[in-house]
Each structure stands twice: as structure tokens, then as C-alpha cells.
Design an enzyme around this catalytic site. Structure first.
Site, mmCIF file in Angstrom:
data_model
loop_
_atom_site.group_PDB
_atom_site.id
_atom_site.type_symbol
_atom_site.label_atom_id
_atom_site.label_comp_id
_atom_site.label_asym_id
_atom_site.label_seq_id
_atom_site.Cartn_x
_atom_site.Cartn_y
_atom_site.Cartn_z
ATOM 1 C CE1 TYR A 27 -3.346 2.798 0.388
ATOM 2 C CE2 TYR A 27 -2.669 3.039 2.669
ATOM 3 C CZ TYR A 27 -3.396 3.480 1.588
ATOM 4 O OH TYR A 27 -4.176 4.599 1.707
ATOM 5 C CG ASP A 41 -3.892 1.822 -3.519
ATOM 6 O OD1 ASP A 41 -3.405 2.436 -4.490
ATOM 7 O OD2 ASP A 41 -4.728 2.322 -2.740
ATOM 8 C CG HIS A 83 -9.318 1.124 -4.017
ATOM 9 N ND1 HIS A 83 -8.198 1.370 -4.778
ATOM 10 C CD2 HIS A 83 -9.323 2.075 -3.051
ATOM 11 C CE1 HIS A 83 -7.556 2.423 -4.296
ATOM 12 N NE2 HIS A 83 -8.217 2.869 -3.238
#
Length: 290
Positions: free
Chosen positions: A106, A147, A248
DNA sequence: ATGACTATATTCTATAGA
């Protein structure tokens, strides 16, 4: 082997969304981001109840990453990037499943820019690049999933956007993603769908989902040895459409089984595939030269 | 320039996200 990455935006707040998606899609490995839960608050019992083992790294309020495996417990290899002076930010976890190494990452958002958050974004990406380079050099099969908080190209954001100041679009941000690819990593979604909209994120604000104004932020990068096995890919838009969804959507790929060396006693199925490869056109590069 | 939306912790308000 089906592999997915999913920024869940609160694993406890969205536990029912996650469990129902797992039961429909049945991915073999899932990389989760934005758990927004302390390590002790990860809902491991509910996840085990639908058939998954997991490793995770939590943090109070923000961040948090996990790796789930269907019918197995991933073998943890690290809980942070090497030389990470920001260990309190749970942004990286790495584990092996069935002979493949998986990273769930992330990356920092980086807004507002300029400022310390943007500096941290670039510094964190440099640490990722340094580590990823070592993995490529080692020659192991790796999936870098997560991500990345980077819109790689203008084709990866809705047309007519006014996001020029957004840290996710800056040339400095995009260069870090390009540096990763130049090490040999393959952007699997773009390998399957070279052009066109492939959004993985639609903000809650301004009816972004209703108007289908999204961005592509969640990426599945494959080490060189895995790239020939890429068979299919997609975005689970139905999960974004669900009630109470994360901002998302899950992104998934399908890896074909490793092709076994032909045995001496192999049967008729082998001759069929041989015939197909004989009829194949010449590679694009060869044709393009003429 | 601001707020709009959704989350958690700092909880009748602030901070972060992208």
C-alpha cells in the site's frame, strides 16, 4: 491460479463485502490493503471460516496489509520493506504460497504536494524499487500486488479530469512506476488489455462511480518468469457496485499451470497443442520489420 | 477557494484519503 488485489478500505467495516466476494470469486491468493485495523483486530476467524489462511500486518486507524490463501497459510517472509524507518506505517507484507512469492503493498498517497507527504511517497517508492530489484535479480517468481497510488499514464484516468495537481499523476510519481517496469516487471492488466479504461478506483465524492469516472491505481506486477503464464485478467466491478463497497474494486489475474515437460508416454493431447503452435503466426516484431 | 463522501480516533470535531 487466480490472484487478486483488493484495497478493502476497512476490513472490519467491510467484512461482509469481503466474505461474499471471496465466496463468489474463490481466488487462490488475495492481497488486501487499507485494513484500518490493529494487528489484534484482524478478523482471522471469519476469514478462516470461509476457507482461507492469512498473514497480516495491522496498524491503528490507517494502512494495514494482508495476504490470504485458499486452503493454506502463506509463509511469511517479511512485514516491512528493508531499511524502512517508517515501520509504524503498515504498508508492506510478503509471503510465499505454492512456490510463488507475493507482496501486498500500500504505497503512500503523497498529497498534498509539494510537502513532506509527497517526499515520503517518493522515498517509499525508492525503497520498493531497491527491494524489487533484488527479487528480480534472484530470479524467483514474484507477484507485486497492491495499491500503488500511481496513475501510470493519461489512459489510466477518466477523460476531462482536473487532477493535474494530484500526487498520483505527477511525473515524479510515474517515473517510479516506470523504473519498476524497467527492472523487468510486467503490468499484467495492461498486458491483457493494452488500451482503454481499466479503472480500479472511483472516489466517493462527486458521483464518481455513477458517472464511471475512475482511475487505475491497483496493479499486479509479475516477475519475468511468471509473465508467460498470464492467461486472463479483470476488474471485479460488481464488488464496487455492492452496497457499502470500498472505493476500490478488486483486480484479478489468472495464471496458467506450469507446463510440464512432455513425458515419453504422453498421449494424444500433446499432438493437438503441437498442431496449434505450428499454425501460429510469426511474432509481431518479425512481421513489423517487413 | 470550498465542499461534496466515508472512514477512524482525536468523538458533537479533526484528520486522512485520492
Amino acid at each position: 491460479m487466480r490472484i487478486a488485489t483488493y484495497n478493502i478500505n476497512g476490513v472490519n467495516r467491510r467484512l461482509e463485502n469481503l466474505l461474499s466476494w471471496l465466496e463468489v470469486v474463490r481466488p487462490d491468493v488475495v492481497c488486501l490493503q487499507e485494513l484500518k485495523a490493529e494487528t489484534s483486530a484482524f478478523p482471522i476467524e471469519a476469514i478462516e471460516a470461509v476457507g482461507y489462511g492469512a498473514v497480516w500486518q495491522g496498524q491503528r486507524s490507517w494502512n494495514g496489509v494482508a495476504i490470504l490463501a485458499r486452503g493454506a497459510t502463506p509463509v511469511l517472509t517479511r512485514r516491512a520493506l528493508p531499511s524502512d524507518r517508517y515501520d509504524e506505517q503498515a504498508r508492506y507484507i510478503e509471503a510465499a504460497v505454492n512456490g510463488i512469492l507475493f507482496a501486498s503493498l500500500y504505497a503512500p498517497n503523497g498529497n498534498p504536494r509539494p510537502g513532506p507527504k509527497f517526499d515520503y511517497k517518493l522515498a517509499w517508492m525508492k525503497r520498493l524499487i531497491d527491494h524489487a530489484g533484488g527479487l528480480v535479480a534472484a530470479g524467483v517468481p514474484v507477484v507485486l500486488a497492491g495499491d500503488y497510488n500511481i496513475v501510470p499514464t493519461d489512459d489510466d484516468i477518466y477523460p476531462g479530469h482536473r487532477e493535474a495537481d494530484n500526487a498520483l499523476l505527477q511525473p515524479e510519481s510515474r517515473v517510479t512506476f516506470e523504473r519498476l517496469l524497467s527492472q523487468g516487471w510486467g503490468d499484467s492488466l495492461r498486458a491483457v488489455y493494452p488500451q482503454g479504461p481499466l479503472w480500479t478506483f472511483w472516489g466517493y465524492l462527486r458521483h464518481r462511480w455513477r458517472d464511471d469516472k475512475g482511475m487505475r491505481l491497483d496493479h499486479l506486477l509479475l516477475s519475468p518468469s511468471l509473465q508467460p503464464r498470464l492467461a486472463a485478467a479483470g476488474v471485479s466491478r460488481e464488488a464496487r457496485a455492492a452496497e457499502g463497497a470500498s472505493d476500490h474494486a478488486p483486480v484479478w489475474i489468472e495464471l496458467a499451470p506450469v507446463r510440464k515437460a512432455p513425458a515419453a508416454t504422453s498421449g494424444p493431447s500433446r499432438s493437438r497443442s503441437t498442431a496449434r503452435s505450428r499454425g501460429r503466426k510469426r511474432p509481431m516484431t518479425e512481421r513489423a520489420r517487413r
